[in-house]
Design an enzyme around this catalytic site. Structure first.
Site, PDB file in Angstrom:
ATOM      1  CG  MET A   1      -1.882  -1.517   1.571  1.00  0.00           C
ATOM      2  SD  MET A   1      -2.772  -1.517   2.278  1.00  0.00           S
ATOM      3  CE  MET A   1      -3.921   0.277   2.634  1.00  0.00           C
ATOM      4  CD  GLU A   2       2.144   5.607  -2.749  1.00  0.00           C
ATOM      5  OE1 GLU A   2       3.066   6.609  -2.650  1.00  0.00           O
ATOM      6  OE2 GLU A   2       1.601   6.323  -2.788  1.00  0.00           O
ATOM      7  CD  GLN A  12       3.733  -3.612  -6.427  1.00  0.00           C
ATOM      8  OE1 GLN A  12       3.275  -2.144  -6.238  1.00  0.00           O
ATOM      9  NE2 GLN A  12       2.857  -4.414  -6.251  1.00  0.00           N
ATOM     10  CB  CYS A  44      -1.036   1.240  -8.928  1.00  0.00           C
ATOM     11  SG  CYS A  44      -1.094   2.711  -8.048  1.00  0.00           S
ATOM     12  CG  ASN A  90      -6.011  -7.832  -3.054  1.00  0.00           C
ATOM     13  OD1 ASN A  90      -5.965  -6.981  -3.057  1.00  0.00           O
ATOM     14  ND2 ASN A  90      -5.693  -7.616  -1.537  1.00  0.00           N
ATOM     15  N   GLY A  91      -7.972  -8.539  -1.643  1.00  0.00           N
ATOM     16  CA  GLY A  91      -9.557  -7.224  -2.126  1.00  0.00           C
ATOM     17  C   GLY A  91     -10.659  -7.158  -0.723  1.00  0.00           C
ATOM     18  N   GLY A  93      -5.004  -6.418   2.946  1.00  0.00           N
ATOM     19  CA  GLY A  93      -4.196  -4.817   2.658  1.00  0.00           C
ATOM     20  C   GLY A  93      -4.873  -3.743   3.884  1.00  0.00           C
ATOM     21  NE  ARG A  94      -9.382  -0.810   1.848  1.00  0.00           N
ATOM     22  CZ  ARG A  94     -10.629  -0.877   0.885  1.00  0.00           C
ATOM     23  NH1 ARG A  94     -11.426   0.230   1.409  1.00  0.00           N
ATOM     24  NH2 ARG A  94     -11.420  -2.137   0.554  1.00  0.00           N
TER      25      ARG A  94
END
Length: 312
Positions: free
Chosen positions: A13-14, A73, A103, A204-205, A228-229
């Site tokens: 996560m940028e 990455q 992204c 993912n997601g 991620g989140r």
């Protein structure tokens, strides 16, 4: 990430999941791999300091303090330039290299990076092929993609192109760029793709809980997942999913906030760490109502010392 046991990766996560966050989350267990924020590649071989800045774990055999391997990455559009930088990342100690085709940021897409490349199936192939040729055979070349840019019409073709180029594993964020992060995630589309490709897939997601993970695995037909989140809103989510641990209590999370404030361990770094704590509290609010009141308490503070005092 191909065993029968649930394999869990931490998402790149940028601007959010830096080395401090990777350290903190992997210390809680459950993760098998971390992928870094993307290294932006344009038209040159980047100096080693760029890789070390985004991935300080390279100073320590490419692993977090908890021992979890970290994969650098890369994001870009030029196959040969990406290939040269991929070789450098591995030489510096990255555990393979991951390529970003997911992204959704407008600034990235305008520069022909990230998800916009999902419009160009052949470009995906050319990039992965060039990188695969430059990276030693024993090191994995993986890719992360979305289901498409505006629609899902090229989802299967794009995955096949990544496989043909030499990707050893593909992580699929189960939404298009246009869908962004709006629920739902279309996990069933990952199952459709899996029927066509032979390399392992990672789903993912929209995984916020152990039940979400179970549903994702069922609908995607994938055992491996990426968080991620969800991991930011519930820090021990990986262990909850993999080891059936109880979700962390707020007092435990608050202790983590204090420890990883960037003050006690890493020294005062100016506004960077205070802002990061505030950002993290924004994610924690989904799971812990106390995070909202704490955010309101510290929102005007600009130094790590003030925030650590408040957290205590």
């Amino acid at each position: 990430m191909t065993t029968n046991e649930t394999q869990i990766a931490l998402a790149p996560m940028e601007g959010v999941v830096d080395h401090l966050m990777r350290d903190m989350l992997t210390s809680l267990g459950g993760f098998d791999l971390c992928v870094t924020e993307f290294v932006r590649v344009v038209d040159m071989l980047l100096p080693p300091r760029v890789f070390y800045r985004l991935c300080p774990e390279l100073y320590h055999q490419g692993r977090t303090p908890a021992g979890v391997p970290v994969r650098v990455q890369l994001l870009g559009q030029d196959p040969q330039c990406l290939a040269e930088n991929a070789a450098r990342a591995v030489e510096l100690g990255s555990h393979g290299v991951d390529l970003n085709f997911g992204c959704p940021a407008k600034t990235v897409n305008k520069s022909k990076g990230g998800a916009v490349l999902l419009k160009e199936t052949d470009t995906l192939y050319q990039i992965v092929h060039a990188v695969r040729q430059s990276v030693p055979a024993g090191q994995p070349v993986t890719a992360k993609m979305r289901l498409g840019f505006e629609d899902k019409s090229l989802a299967i073709d794009n995955a096949l192109a990544l496989e043909a180029g030499g990707a050893s594993l593909i992580t699929i964020h189960a939404r298009t760029k246009v869908e962004g992060y709006n629920p739902p995630a279309y996990w069933d589309w990952i199952a459709r793709i899996k029927q066509q490709v032979k390399v392992p897939l990672v789903a993912n997601g929209e995984i916020w809980s152990a039940e979400d993970a179970r549903q994702c695995q069922l609908q995607s037909n994938c055992q491996a997942i990426m968080l991620g989140r969800g991991a930011l809103s519930l820090p021990n989510l990986a262990s909850v999913i993999k080891h059936q641990h109880q979700p962390m209590r707020w007092d435990e999370v608050r202790a983590l906030l204090t420890r990883y404030s960037g003050y006690e361990i890493y020294g005062d770094k100016g506004k960077y760490y205070p802002n990061r704590i505030k950002q993290w509290l924004g994610y924690l609010k989904r799971q812990y109502h106390q995070a909202d009141s704490l955010f309101n308490q510290i929102r005007a503070m600009q130094s790590s010392e003030q925030i650590v005092d408040a957290l205590r």
